[in-house]
Design a protein around this motif. Structure first.
Motif, PDB file in Angstrom:
ATOM      1  N   GLU A   1       0.828  -1.196   0.000  1.00 25.70           N
ATOM      2  CA  GLU A   1       0.000   0.000   0.000  1.00 25.70           C
ATOM      3  C   GLU A   1       0.866   1.251   0.000  1.00 25.70           C
ATOM      4  O   GLU A   1       1.849   1.339   0.747  1.00 25.70           O
ATOM      5  CB  GLU A   1      -0.901  -0.015   1.242  1.00 25.70           C
ATOM      6  N   LEU A   2       0.527   2.217  -0.834  1.00 28.90           N
ATOM      7  CA  LEU A   2       1.272   3.482  -0.868  1.00 28.90           C
ATOM      8  C   LEU A   2       0.872   4.410   0.276  1.00 28.90           C
ATOM      9  O   LEU A   2       1.710   5.085   0.868  1.00 28.90           O
ATOM     10  CB  LEU A   2       1.049   4.183  -2.217  1.00 28.90           C
ATOM     11  N   ARG A   3      -0.419   4.497   0.540  1.00 28.46           N
ATOM     12  CA  ARG A   3      -0.916   5.398   1.577  1.00 28.46           C
ATOM     13  C   ARG A   3      -0.248   6.765   1.467  1.00 28.46           C
ATOM     14  O   ARG A   3      -0.254   7.387   0.423  1.00 28.46           O
ATOM     15  CB  ARG A   3      -0.710   4.770   2.957  1.00 28.46           C
ATOM     16  N   ALA A   4       0.390   7.215   2.565  1.00 29.45           N
ATOM     17  CA  ALA A   4       1.039   8.533   2.548  1.00 29.45           C
ATOM     18  C   ALA A   4       2.541   8.389   2.381  1.00 29.45           C
ATOM     19  O   ALA A   4       3.316   9.219   2.860  1.00 29.45           O
ATOM     20  CB  ALA A   4       0.716   9.285   3.827  1.00 29.45           C
ATOM     21  N   ARG A   5       2.985   7.360   1.681  1.00 31.87           N
ATOM     22  CA  ARG A   5       4.416   7.108   1.550  1.00 31.87           C
ATOM     23  C   ARG A   5       5.081   8.159   0.665  1.00 31.87           C
ATOM     24  O   ARG A   5       4.478   8.704  -0.251  1.00 31.87           O
ATOM     25  CB  ARG A   5       4.671   5.717   0.971  1.00 31.87           C
ATOM     26  N   THR A   6       6.355   8.380   0.942  1.00 35.23           N
ATOM     27  CA  THR A   6       7.169   9.238   0.096  1.00 35.23           C
ATOM     28  C   THR A   6       7.728   8.417  -1.064  1.00 35.23           C
ATOM     29  O   THR A   6       7.713   7.175  -1.047  1.00 35.23           O
ATOM     30  CB  THR A   6       8.334   9.833   0.893  1.00 35.23           C
ATOM     31  N   VAL A   7       8.252   9.108  -2.063  1.00 32.76           N
ATOM     32  CA  VAL A   7       8.901   8.418  -3.172  1.00 32.76           C
ATOM     33  C   VAL A   7      10.102   7.619  -2.673  1.00 32.76           C
ATOM     34  O   VAL A   7      10.357   6.501  -3.143  1.00 32.76           O
ATOM     35  CB  VAL A   7       9.326   9.438  -4.250  1.00 32.76           C
ATOM     36  N   THR A   8      10.810   8.147  -1.704  1.00 33.13           N
ATOM     37  CA  THR A   8      11.960   7.430  -1.149  1.00 33.13           C
ATOM     38  C   THR A   8      11.525   6.096  -0.559  1.00 33.13           C
ATOM     39  O   THR A   8      12.180   5.062  -0.779  1.00 33.13           O
ATOM     40  CB  THR A   8      12.657   8.283  -0.070  1.00 33.13           C
ATOM     41  N   GLU A   9      10.438   6.099   0.198  1.00 32.70           N
ATOM     42  CA  GLU A   9       9.928   4.850   0.778  1.00 32.70           C
ATOM     43  C   GLU A   9       9.477   3.887  -0.312  1.00 32.70           C
ATOM     44  O   GLU A   9       9.730   2.679  -0.232  1.00 32.70           O
ATOM     45  CB  GLU A   9       8.773   5.153   1.731  1.00 32.70           C
ATOM     46  N   ALA A  10       8.807   4.408  -1.330  1.00 34.85           N
ATOM     47  CA  ALA A  10       8.375   3.555  -2.430  1.00 34.85           C
ATOM     48  C   ALA A  10       9.566   2.953  -3.151  1.00 34.85           C
ATOM     49  O   ALA A  10       9.556   1.781  -3.542  1.00 34.85           O
ATOM     50  CB  ALA A  10       7.506   4.349  -3.403  1.00 34.85           C
ATOM     51  N   ASP A  11      10.626   3.740  -3.328  1.00 34.50           N
ATOM     52  CA  ASP A  11      11.852   3.229  -3.945  1.00 34.50           C
ATOM     53  C   ASP A  11      12.446   2.100  -3.111  1.00 34.50           C
ATOM     54  O   ASP A  11      12.935   1.095  -3.657  1.00 34.50           O
ATOM     55  CB  ASP A  11      12.880   4.353  -4.097  1.00 34.50           C
ATOM     56  N   GLU A  12      12.418   2.247  -1.793  1.00 36.11           N
ATOM     57  CA  GLU A  12      12.963   1.202  -0.918  1.00 36.11           C
ATOM     58  C   GLU A  12      12.134  -0.076  -1.032  1.00 36.11           C
ATOM     59  O   GLU A  12      12.692  -1.189  -1.069  1.00 36.11           O
ATOM     60  CB  GLU A  12      12.986   1.693   0.529  1.00 36.11           C
ATOM     61  N   LEU A  13      10.822   0.056  -1.092  1.00 30.08           N
ATOM     62  CA  LEU A  13       9.955  -1.113  -1.257  1.00 30.08           C
ATOM     63  C   LEU A  13      10.197  -1.769  -2.615  1.00 30.08           C
ATOM     64  O   LEU A  13      10.221  -2.998  -2.737  1.00 30.08           O
ATOM     65  CB  LEU A  13       8.496  -0.689  -1.115  1.00 30.08           C
ATOM     66  N   TYR A  14      10.392  -0.947  -3.621  1.00 27.52           N
ATOM     67  CA  TYR A  14      10.717  -1.459  -4.957  1.00 27.52           C
ATOM     68  C   TYR A  14      12.021  -2.246  -4.940  1.00 27.52           C
ATOM     69  O   TYR A  14      12.121  -3.337  -5.513  1.00 27.52           O
ATOM     70  CB  TYR A  14      10.807  -0.291  -5.931  1.00 27.52           C
ATOM     71  N   ASP A  15      13.022  -1.709  -4.278  1.00 26.07           N
ATOM     72  CA  ASP A  15      14.324  -2.375  -4.221  1.00 26.07           C
ATOM     73  C   ASP A  15      14.235  -3.725  -3.513  1.00 26.07           C
ATOM     74  O   ASP A  15      15.030  -4.633  -3.783  1.00 26.07           O
ATOM     75  CB  ASP A  15      15.350  -1.489  -3.524  1.00 26.07           C
ATOM     76  N   LEU A  16      13.261  -3.866  -2.610  1.00 27.30           N
ATOM     77  CA  LEU A  16      13.058  -5.137  -1.922  1.00 27.30           C
ATOM     78  C   LEU A  16      12.279  -6.141  -2.772  1.00 27.30           C
ATOM     79  O   LEU A  16      12.183  -7.309  -2.408  1.00 27.30           O
ATOM     80  CB  LEU A  16      12.322  -4.908  -0.598  1.00 27.30           C
ATOM     81  N   GLY A  17      11.715  -5.675  -3.888  1.00 26.87           N
ATOM     82  CA  GLY A  17      11.004  -6.577  -4.781  1.00 26.87           C
ATOM     83  C   GLY A  17       9.541  -6.270  -4.992  1.00 26.87           C
ATOM     84  O   GLY A  17       8.868  -6.965  -5.759  1.00 26.87           O
ATOM     85  N   ALA A  18       8.985  -5.267  -4.312  1.00 23.48           N
ATOM     86  CA  ALA A  18       7.578  -4.911  -4.524  1.00 23.48           C
ATOM     87  C   ALA A  18       7.377  -4.421  -5.954  1.00 23.48           C
ATOM     88  O   ALA A  18       8.176  -3.625  -6.457  1.00 23.48           O
ATOM     89  CB  ALA A  18       7.145  -3.837  -3.535  1.00 23.48           C
TER      90      ALA A  18
END
Length: 283
Positions: free
Chosen positions: A228-245
């Motif tokens: 879920e993105l919710r109120a995430r920042t782009v930095t947080e989304a990038d970190e989730l992406y790097d983990l495989g999301a």
């Protein structure tokens, strides 16, 4: 399932279209009348969103507790007829509200209405008011998970018996993060696993899920990781992406369904996919 060796975490470098970043929008069917919901679905599809989700509840989860609200599966059937490109499903269906064979038949029917765009998102359920007011047994978190684990094989078996069958192998999305039961069920049955994890939590949960995949003989890379993105920042989304999301969902609620942030996340998706396509070509 493939016979490849399970890995500890999914690859962070997409190697096929299946590894593309996707954006899903959960259009909560609360605090708005159907014409507004219908228009929102059309707008979300026109913007190029990958998946339109609703949720499976009978009452609002926020705001006025007795506010406007619509039922999940009948909405999805309408969305299937209305749309032409976007995939659709519930985030997530509550397993306890309907007989598992009936769930399978409804999913197959909506799959045909949509031309093969249905995703079977499901979970064990948690909102006690739904159970109490509609006459379902609430039980415990454990008994609800046990029921989900018992019912998924029935759903899969019913899909194999239906005439006509589904138009495709309907993707199964399972929501939840419990490490003893939920992730075991995910390892055995899910094509997509959805959670609300932060990057640190997701890294830990992926380690647990990998062990369950080893136990059941599944390759973790076969499971799309959704968050879920919710109120995430782009930095947080990038970190989730790097983990495989690779599937990121954005929740919207009535009465207004503000799409401003959606356009930004779709641009982020397109940038990620363009960069990975370029890396693949360079390789």
């Amino acid at each position: 399932m493939t016979s490849s060796t399970p890995s500890s975490t999914p690859s962070s470098t997409p190697s096929s279209t299946a590894d593309r970043v996707r954006i899903g929008v959960q259009i909560a069917p609360q605090h708005a009348l159907y014409p507004k919901i219908r228009v929102t679905v059309a707008e979300v599809e026109a913007l190029g969103t990958d998946i339109a989700f609703d949720w499976d509840h009978f009452f609002p989860l926020s705001g006025e507790k007795n506010g406007l609200h619509f039922e999940s599966w009948t909405l999805l059937a309408a969305w299937a007829e209305q749309t032409t490109t976007i995939e659709l499903g519930a985030l997530v269906n509550c397993n306890g509200y309907r007989n598992p064979d009936l769930q399978a038949d409804m999913a197959r029917t909506i799959d045909h209405i949509s031309g093969g765009r249905f995703i079977f998102g499901t979970g064990s359920g948690w909102f006690e008011r739904d159970y109490d007011e509609y006459g379902f047994e609430f039980g415990t978190a454990g008994t609800r998970l046990d029921a989900l684990e018992a019912d998924l094989p029935r759903i899969e078996a019913r899909w194999a018996k239906l005439n006509p069958p589904p138009l495709r192998d309907i993707p199964v999305l399972i929501g939840g993060g419990g490490e003893k039961k939920t992730l075991r069920i995910v390892a055995r049955h899910a094509d997509i696993w959805h959670s609300f994890s932060t990057p640190a939590v997701l890294e830990h949960k992926l380690g647990v899920l990998s062990k369950w995949c080893d136990t059941v003989g599944r390759d973790l890379s076969e499971i799309e990781i959704s968050t879920e993105l919710r109120a995430r920042t782009v930095t947080e989304a990038d970190e989730l992406y790097d983990l495989g999301a690779r599937l990121f969902t954005l929740g919207l609620s009535g009465p207004h369904y503000d799409l401003a942030s959606l356009t930004d996340w779709l641009a982020w998706r397109d940038t990620k996919n363009a960069l990975e396509t370029g890396c693949t070509r360079d390789a």
